[in-house]
Write an enzyme that holds these catalytic residues in place. Structure first.
Site, PDB file in Angstrom:
ATOM      1  N   ARG A 101      -4.601  -2.489   2.377  1.00 35.65           N
ATOM      2  CA  ARG A 101      -3.246  -1.935   2.346  1.00 35.65           C
ATOM      3  C   ARG A 101      -3.113  -0.923   1.208  1.00 35.65           C
ATOM      4  O   ARG A 101      -2.441   0.095   1.344  1.00 35.65           O
ATOM      5  CB  ARG A 101      -2.221  -3.063   2.217  1.00 35.65           C
ATOM      6  CG  ARG A 101      -0.799  -2.596   2.436  1.00 35.65           C
ATOM      7  CD  ARG A 101       0.159  -3.733   2.631  1.00 35.65           C
ATOM      8  NE  ARG A 101       0.248  -4.601   1.462  1.00 35.65           N
ATOM      9  CZ  ARG A 101       0.925  -5.737   1.430  1.00 35.65           C
ATOM     10  NH1 ARG A 101       1.545  -6.176   2.515  1.00 35.65           N
ATOM     11  NH2 ARG A 101       0.974  -6.462   0.336  1.00 35.65           N
ATOM     12  N   LYS A 149       3.063   0.330   0.281  1.00 41.86           N
ATOM     13  CA  LYS A 149       3.711  -0.314  -0.871  1.00 41.86           C
ATOM     14  C   LYS A 149       3.911   0.693  -2.012  1.00 41.86           C
ATOM     15  O   LYS A 149       3.487   0.466  -3.157  1.00 41.86           O
ATOM     16  CB  LYS A 149       2.878  -1.529  -1.307  1.00 41.86           C
ATOM     17  CG  LYS A 149       3.768  -2.741  -1.563  1.00 41.86           C
ATOM     18  CD  LYS A 149       2.982  -4.013  -1.523  1.00 41.86           C
ATOM     19  CE  LYS A 149       3.584  -5.157  -2.263  1.00 41.86           C
ATOM     20  NZ  LYS A 149       5.015  -5.299  -2.287  1.00 41.86           N
TER      21      LYS A 149
END
Ligand code: PLP
Ligand code: COI
Length: 359
Positions: free
Chosen positions: A104, A205
């Site tokens: 991620r 993120k």
């Protein structure tokens, strides 16, 4: 009033670990909240925009120095990750799906034009950080060591554009529950402010996704709500996610969570795990567009995330309508929480190879 986690030591946990090691002293392990407790070591690795990350190192936990024109400070070119190291009943330390955090971060780094550590470097850095700070991993059942990797443009750059130097940092802190007492959430469905738009950065993120949430969150908290649930910014009709967690709703045997397809929702690692566990239990799990009406008609709702784990939603308020949901004993949320934490703590068999032991 609860005591500060730094003030008292719970004698029962102040015993030796394996190999004569001891837990960190001066911590009330029975009263950990979700705040920073400075621990022994942090990890740092740097690289320029023309090279890959190479050799990282541990150093005593402390401040980091940045040029005032650093890309992270001026243009918010930065990402963070969050994962937990958990002590098992027999004294081992387990990480959960760490490679997923690494992947991620890579995805986010691509979106923000940053170099990123390889998956192997990321996992190795997390392992080294946890290993060096072992005595801060709370006793079984008392919480976890929350590990926070950061990736940022740390070099000086005045003009708008990707930075010339990047820093990967990992720090960590012992934590307890993110939501005090794991109380059911009392959610406000936010219909004015939006968290993310298609084509934006909601699906990674990026640090830019968090402080813009403060204003609606503060307003909702002032009205007595515990958190906010965002709607999609294109139509304002479909639910997306909470400020820092994904959402699921249950109706009969169908468990639904908003689709990731628009790129506006963070692909939560807990979300992905809960989808698999619920399918294993025999639920029909759907990732779809979920109109707010479906939320209002659901039997149960809960949110998922590393910090919140799996937490029930007790009520939602949308404009002038408030609905309540099943929570507690017998709820699917409770069953999923027990199973997920069972795997994370080594109490249940890890059939999927999700955990990784820190030696
Ligand atoms: N959504 C947002 C916006 C988050 O910040 C988080 C927390 O990391 C999540 C969802 C849950 O993701 P994960 O389960 O990987 O922690
Ligand atoms: C996490 O769940 O790890 C997050 O990053 C959310 C954060 C606000 C604690």
């Amino acid at each position: 009033m609860p005591s500060s986690p730094l003030q008292t030591t719970t004698e029962s946990h102040n015993h030796s670990l394996k190999n004569g090691e001891r837990y960190a002293e001066g911590i009330n392990w029975d009263d950990l909240g979700f705040g920073l407790i400075p621990i022994d070591y942090m990890y740092t690795m740097k690289c320029s925009d023309r090279e890959n990350f190479t050799q990282g190192q541990l150093s005593p936990f402390g401040k980091i120095e940045l040029c005032p024109s650093a890309g992270i400070l001026n243009y918010a070119q930065g990402l963070y990750e969050g994962l937990k190291a958990i002590r098992t009943e027999d004294g081992r330390i387990l990480l959960f799906r760490t490679k997923e955090n690494a992947l991620r971060m890579k995805m986010g780094a691509d979106r923000l034009c940053m170099p990123s550590p390889s998956v192997e470097q990321f996992v190795e850095a997390v392992m080294q950080t946890v290993q060096a700070n072992k005595r801060w991993v709370p006793p079984p059942g008392k919480g976890s060591l929350y590990v926070r990797p950061l990736l940022m443009a740390s070099g000086c750059n005045l003009g708008l554009g990707p930075g010339k130097e990047y820093t990967f940092v990992i720090y960590a802190s012992p934590v307890g529950n993110y939501i005090k007492g794991r109380a059911a959430l009392n959610l406000f469905v936010e219909h004015v402010y939006h968290r993310a738009a298609p084509g934006g950065t909601g699906g990674v993120k990026s640090v830019t996704n968090y402080s813009p949430v403060y204003q609606p969150l503060t307003q909702a908290r002032a009205k007595g709500f515990s958190d906010i649930l965002f709607l999609d910014s294109e139509t304002g009709k479909n639910i997306e996610e909470i400020a820092a967690a994904n959402i699921f709703i249950l109706k009969g045997n169908v468990l639904s969570t908003p689709t990731l397809k628009l790129g506006t929702i963070l692909p939560g690692i807990t979300r992905k795990s809960i989808i698999d566990i619920a399918r294993d239990f025999g639920y029909q799990v759907e990732e779809s567009v979920i109109p707010v009406e479906d939320l209002l008609e659901a039997d149960e709702a809960f949110c998922t995330g590393t910090a919140v784990i799996v937490n029930s939603v007790g009520s939602v308020t949308y404009q002038d309508k408030r609905v309540e949901y099943k929570t507690g004993e017998g709820s699917l949320c409770q069953k999923l929480y027990e199973t997920l934490t069972g795997i994370q703590t080594g109490r249940l068999e890890d059939k999927n190879g999700w955990t990784l032991e820190v030696n």
